[in-house]
Design a protein around this motif. Structure first.
Motif, PDB file in Angstrom:
ATOM      1  N   SER A  25      36.495 129.241  54.760  1.00 40.77           N
ATOM      2  CA  SER A  25      36.093 129.752  56.069  1.00 40.77           C
ATOM      3  C   SER A  25      36.546 131.200  56.258  1.00 40.77           C
ATOM      4  N   LEU A  26      37.786 131.506  55.842  1.00 38.54           N
ATOM      5  CA  LEU A  26      38.277 132.882  55.959  1.00 38.54           C
ATOM      6  C   LEU A  26      37.429 133.832  55.121  1.00 38.54           C
ATOM      7  N   ALA A  27      37.062 133.407  53.924  1.00 34.37           N
ATOM      8  CA  ALA A  27      36.248 134.263  53.057  1.00 34.37           C
ATOM      9  C   ALA A  27      34.850 134.456  53.624  1.00 34.37           C
ATOM     10  N   ALA A  28      34.286 133.399  54.210  1.00 37.71           N
ATOM     11  CA  ALA A  28      32.930 133.503  54.764  1.00 37.71           C
ATOM     12  C   ALA A  28      32.885 134.460  55.940  1.00 37.71           C
ATOM     13  N   ARG A  29      33.968 134.540  56.735  1.00 40.24           N
ATOM     14  CA  ARG A  29      33.998 135.465  57.865  1.00 40.24           C
ATOM     15  C   ARG A  29      34.240 136.895  57.420  1.00 40.24           C
ATOM     16  N   LEU A  71      28.064 140.395  53.277  1.00 38.62           N
ATOM     17  CA  LEU A  71      26.998 140.952  52.452  1.00 38.62           C
ATOM     18  C   LEU A  71      27.022 140.387  51.046  1.00 38.62           C
ATOM     19  N   HIS A  72      28.221 140.120  50.523  1.00 37.87           N
ATOM     20  CA  HIS A  72      28.336 139.538  49.188  1.00 37.87           C
ATOM     21  C   HIS A  72      29.350 138.401  49.263  1.00 37.87           C
ATOM     22  N   PRO A  73      28.911 137.196  49.662  1.00 37.91           N
ATOM     23  CA  PRO A  73      29.860 136.078  49.855  1.00 37.91           C
ATOM     24  C   PRO A  73      30.524 135.667  48.553  1.00 37.91           C
ATOM     25  N   ILE A  74      31.689 135.053  48.694  1.00 39.42           N
ATOM     26  CA  ILE A  74      32.384 134.492  47.544  1.00 39.42           C
ATOM     27  C   ILE A  74      31.620 133.262  47.072  1.00 39.42           C
ATOM     28  N   PRO A  75      31.373 133.128  45.769  1.00 36.57           N
ATOM     29  CA  PRO A  75      30.626 131.961  45.289  1.00 36.57           C
ATOM     30  C   PRO A  75      31.391 130.664  45.505  1.00 36.57           C
ATOM     31  N   ASN A  84      52.472 124.231  50.841  1.00 39.68           N
ATOM     32  CA  ASN A  84      51.518 123.303  50.220  1.00 39.68           C
ATOM     33  C   ASN A  84      50.355 123.008  51.151  1.00 39.68           C
ATOM     34  N   LEU A  85      50.659 122.900  52.437  1.00 44.18           N
ATOM     35  CA  LEU A  85      49.590 122.619  53.403  1.00 44.18           C
ATOM     36  C   LEU A  85      48.572 123.760  53.450  1.00 44.18           C
ATOM     37  N   VAL A  86      49.064 124.989  53.584  1.00 49.35           N
ATOM     38  CA  VAL A  86      48.164 126.128  53.731  1.00 49.35           C
ATOM     39  C   VAL A  86      47.406 126.399  52.438  1.00 49.35           C
ATOM     40  N   ASN A  87      48.120 126.415  51.326  1.00 52.07           N
ATOM     41  CA  ASN A  87      47.473 126.734  50.060  1.00 52.07           C
ATOM     42  C   ASN A  87      46.519 125.642  49.606  1.00 52.07           C
ATOM     43  N   GLY A  88      46.765 124.423  50.049  1.00 53.96           N
ATOM     44  CA  GLY A  88      45.920 123.319  49.614  1.00 53.96           C
ATOM     45  C   GLY A  88      44.756 123.033  50.522  1.00 53.96           C
ATOM     46  N   HIS A  89      44.543 123.846  51.535  1.00 56.42           N
ATOM     47  CA  HIS A  89      43.461 123.596  52.501  1.00 56.42           C
ATOM     48  C   HIS A  89      42.249 124.417  52.071  1.00 56.42           C
ATOM     49  N   SER A  90      41.369 123.809  51.263  1.00 52.31           N
ATOM     50  CA  SER A  90      40.258 124.560  50.682  1.00 52.31           C
ATOM     51  C   SER A  90      39.286 125.060  51.739  1.00 52.31           C
ATOM     52  N   SER A 111      43.616 132.122  61.861  1.00 51.63           N
ATOM     53  CA  SER A 111      42.377 132.869  62.059  1.00 51.63           C
ATOM     54  C   SER A 111      42.247 134.033  61.093  1.00 51.63           C
ATOM     55  N   ASP A 112      43.313 134.352  60.382  1.00 54.26           N
ATOM     56  CA  ASP A 112      43.248 135.424  59.397  1.00 54.26           C
ATOM     57  C   ASP A 112      44.225 135.083  58.280  1.00 54.26           C
ATOM     58  N   PRO A 113      44.038 135.659  57.100  1.00 53.56           N
ATOM     59  CA  PRO A 113      44.872 135.276  55.949  1.00 53.56           C
ATOM     60  C   PRO A 113      46.328 135.672  56.079  1.00 53.56           C
ATOM     61  N   VAL A 114      46.624 136.758  56.823  1.00 56.51           N
ATOM     62  CA  VAL A 114      48.014 137.192  56.950  1.00 56.51           C
ATOM     63  C   VAL A 114      48.832 136.145  57.691  1.00 56.51           C
ATOM     64  N   THR A 115      48.301 135.643  58.813  1.00 55.34           N
ATOM     65  CA  THR A 115      49.007 134.590  59.546  1.00 55.34           C
ATOM     66  C   THR A 115      49.129 133.335  58.700  1.00 55.34           C
ATOM     67  N   ALA A 116      48.089 133.009  57.942  1.00 60.14           N
ATOM     68  CA  ALA A 116      48.147 131.829  57.089  1.00 60.14           C
ATOM     69  C   ALA A 116      49.275 131.965  56.070  1.00 60.14           C
ATOM     70  N   CYS A 117      49.407 133.154  55.476  1.00 61.13           N
ATOM     71  CA  CYS A 117      50.481 133.357  54.503  1.00 61.13           C
ATOM     72  C   CYS A 117      51.854 133.333  55.174  1.00 61.13           C
ATOM     73  N   HIS A 118      51.949 133.920  56.386  1.00 58.94           N
ATOM     74  CA  HIS A 118      53.226 133.870  57.110  1.00 58.94           C
ATOM     75  C   HIS A 118      53.615 132.429  57.407  1.00 58.94           C
ATOM     76  N   LEU A 119      52.653 131.621  57.805  1.00 55.64           N
ATOM     77  CA  LEU A 119      52.927 130.222  58.079  1.00 55.64           C
ATOM     78  C   LEU A 119      53.361 129.500  56.806  1.00 55.64           C
ATOM     79  N   GLY A 120      52.707 129.844  55.691  1.00 50.81           N
ATOM     80  CA  GLY A 120      53.061 129.187  54.437  1.00 50.81           C
ATOM     81  C   GLY A 120      54.427 129.564  53.917  1.00 50.81           C
ATOM     82  N   MET A 121      54.963 130.693  54.379  1.00 50.27           N
ATOM     83  CA  MET A 121      56.270 131.125  53.892  1.00 50.27           C
ATOM     84  C   MET A 121      57.431 130.509  54.660  1.00 50.27           C
TER      85      MET A 121
END
Length: 525
Positions: free
Chosen positions: A96-100, A104-108, A85-91, A68-78
């Motif tokens: 979704s994390l960036a959109a949340r 005001l200025h979404p990532i392209p 590979n699973l976490v980093n490769g899940h576009s 649900s947040d990038p910190v947990t995603a990185c902890h899981l990936g470590m």
């Protein structure tokens, strides 16, 4: 760090100081998280440490809820290379994390977006897309960290000023915050991070002065928003050689944005709002209603209604009217397209612009005719905006009940305002002249308000902002892509300090009077 602001838990959109995964939804220790992480790691590990083929049920049930947040995603990936590979490769995860996090200025969106979830070996196109999402996320996070560090530095510089009752003045040296704007490709990239601090959604760890932080963040947010307006205005002027109606619409919406108070900007987290979406959507809806009223699809090709009838139908449909003697004619909001679209009343120029933009969507061509002291719509005659029809030009005065005027009536109006008539007065105004006249109206209203009612920093800032936009408009023919856009200096607004409970109203009034007096002396010199 519990990230609590004034005894209220702050919602978090992915800051760096948070350490999620340690508390459950009620704030208690969650021992199950470590068990799930260990289970996922054991399931994913194999002898070659390559990307595993997890069952979809395992991924959806155990792993995705943790991300649900990038910190947990990185902890899981470590935990191991396979899960990395699973976490980093899940576009879709990073998208979704960036959109949340950035509204005001979404990532392209990358040009070659991956359609799948987990990448497979050899799919270089998908891998490049996933890396693009992660790279954008990392770069934007670094921008947020720079913005937060800047505000934290400014808070330390602001504390002595507040303690002295702002006796050191309200001017804030531009060298403190302009470096942030200059290093950004777009100042809007930092809007989300600064807005989170200004609204209390994001707080610093162990912040001893949360109200001062919110106050400073609100100042920086308003200055960044002004920088965004200036850069967008430059882009509009660079594209002004295109369709005149598009130039007028974008410019009028931008002027309306420049008049919005900071509190309204902070409360609106709708991305469409920052892309002019709501105003344009309302114009589209009004045009659809007009088509339905006129019959057929309402376009110029399929309706036999002449232009004057179309204008009168539109004003009757929307209930447009001019400002009455009992209302404040010089209220600056009457020059805002967004406000007039809501209130359905305004001054002649804003009403004429509103009608033209709606009729343009129905392929009905009308002109804005700027008489001295008054503005009317010019209808070329014939049905459906046919300019080839050999009929005399007719005019519609929307401000006075959409009454139809002849050329003689227009001459009488000009003479009534004390000007000798010239045939050039009946010529259509181009978009640049319309926008320039709107700016003149706004500047006149703000100046009148400043001298008659409120000699405040906020009114003076609005006036300077509009004057700067007008300077861009007057010199846009000499502009090119390499021209440096003026960046606003930061001036402390006492009203923001009062709103955050840092000073009282009497101190704010004294600061406003002292600053405006110094500004008038400077301008006189």
């Amino acid at each position: 760090d519990s990230h609590k602001a004034e005894n209220k838990p702050a919602t978090h959109r992915g800051g760096a100081d948070m350490e999620p995964g340690r508390l459950d939804k009620d704030g208690n220790d969650d021992p199950g998280t470590e068990v799930v992480l260990t289970t996922c790691a054991t399931t994913a590990k194999n002898t070659n440490n390559q990307t595993p083929s997890l069952p979809l049920s395992v991924w959806n049930t155990y792993i995705l809820p943790l991300l649900s947040d990038p910190v947990t995603a990185c902890h899981l990936g470590m935990t191991n290379r396979a899960l990395c590979n699973l976490v980093n490769g899940h576009s879709s995860l990073w998208h979704s994390l960036a959109a949340r996090r950035w509204i005001l200025h979404p990532i392209p969106v990358p040009s070659s977006e991956s359609t799948g979830g987990i990448i497979e070996t050899g799919q270089e196109k998908s891998r490049n897309s996933d890396c693009c999402y992660r790279l954008h996320y990392q770069l934007r996070h670094a921008t947020d960290m720079r913005a937060w560090l800047l505000i934290r530095t400014m808070v330390r510089q602001l504390l002595p000023r507040i303690a002295s009752g702002l006796k050191d003045g309200l001017y804030w040296g531009s060298f403190f915050w302009l470096p942030l704007v200059r290093v950004l490709p777009q100042p809007s990239e930092a809007l989300d991070a600064v807005r989170d601090l200004a609204t209390g959604t994001q707080v610093f760890a162990a912040d001893e002065f949360p109200r001062v932080t919110r106050c400073m963040a609100e100042h920086v947010f308003e200055a960044l928003h002004t920088a965004v307006l200036f850069r967008r205005w430059k882009r509009i002027l660079m594209q002004s050689e295109g369709e005149d109606g598009v130039f007028m619409e974008e410019g009028a919406i931008l002027l309306a944005r420049s008049l919005m108070p900071c509190t309204e900007l902070l409360e609106n987290d709708n991305a469409a709002f920052w892309l002019h979406g709501p105003v344009q959507q309302q114009l589209d809806e009004c045009a659809a209603q007009l088509r339905s009223r006129l019959g057929g699809n309402g376009s110029a090709e399929e309706t036999t209604v002449d232009d004057v009838t179309a204008v009168q139908t539109l004003t009757d449909l929307l209930g447009l009217r001019g400002i009455t003697p009992h209302e404040d004619y010089y209220d600056v909001r009457n020059s805002s397209l967004a406000y007039v679209l809501q209130s359905r009343r305004g001054i002649p120029l804003t009403l004429a612009v509103l009608c033209k933009l709606i009729l343009r969507r129905c392929d009905i061509v009308v002109d804005i005719v700027g008489l001295p002291g008054h503005v009317v719509l010019g209808c070329p005659g014939g049905g459906g905006g046919n300019r080839q029809a050999q009929q005399p030009m007719r005019f519609v005065d929307i401000f006075h009940g959409s009454r139809v005027l002849s050329q003689d009536d227009c001459i009488d109006l000009v003479n009534m305002h004390g000007f000798p008539f010239r045939p050039a007065f009946l010529q259509p105004l181009p978009a640049a002249a319309v926008l320039g006249r709107m700016m003149n109206n706004i500047a006149a209203c703000l100046t009148r308000h400043f001298h008659a009612r409120g000699r405040t920093v906020r009114t003076l800032g609005q006036l300077e902002r509009v004057q700067t936009l007008q300077e861009f408009l007057d010199g846009h023919h000499q502009m090119n892509e390499n021209v440096e856009v003026y960046l606003p200096e930061l001036t402390l607004d006492p009203e923001i300090f009062v709103r955050n409970g840092l000073i009282d109203s009497d101190t704010a009034a004294r600061c406003n009077e002292a600053f405006t007096a110094q500004k008038e002396v400077y301008l006189a010199q």
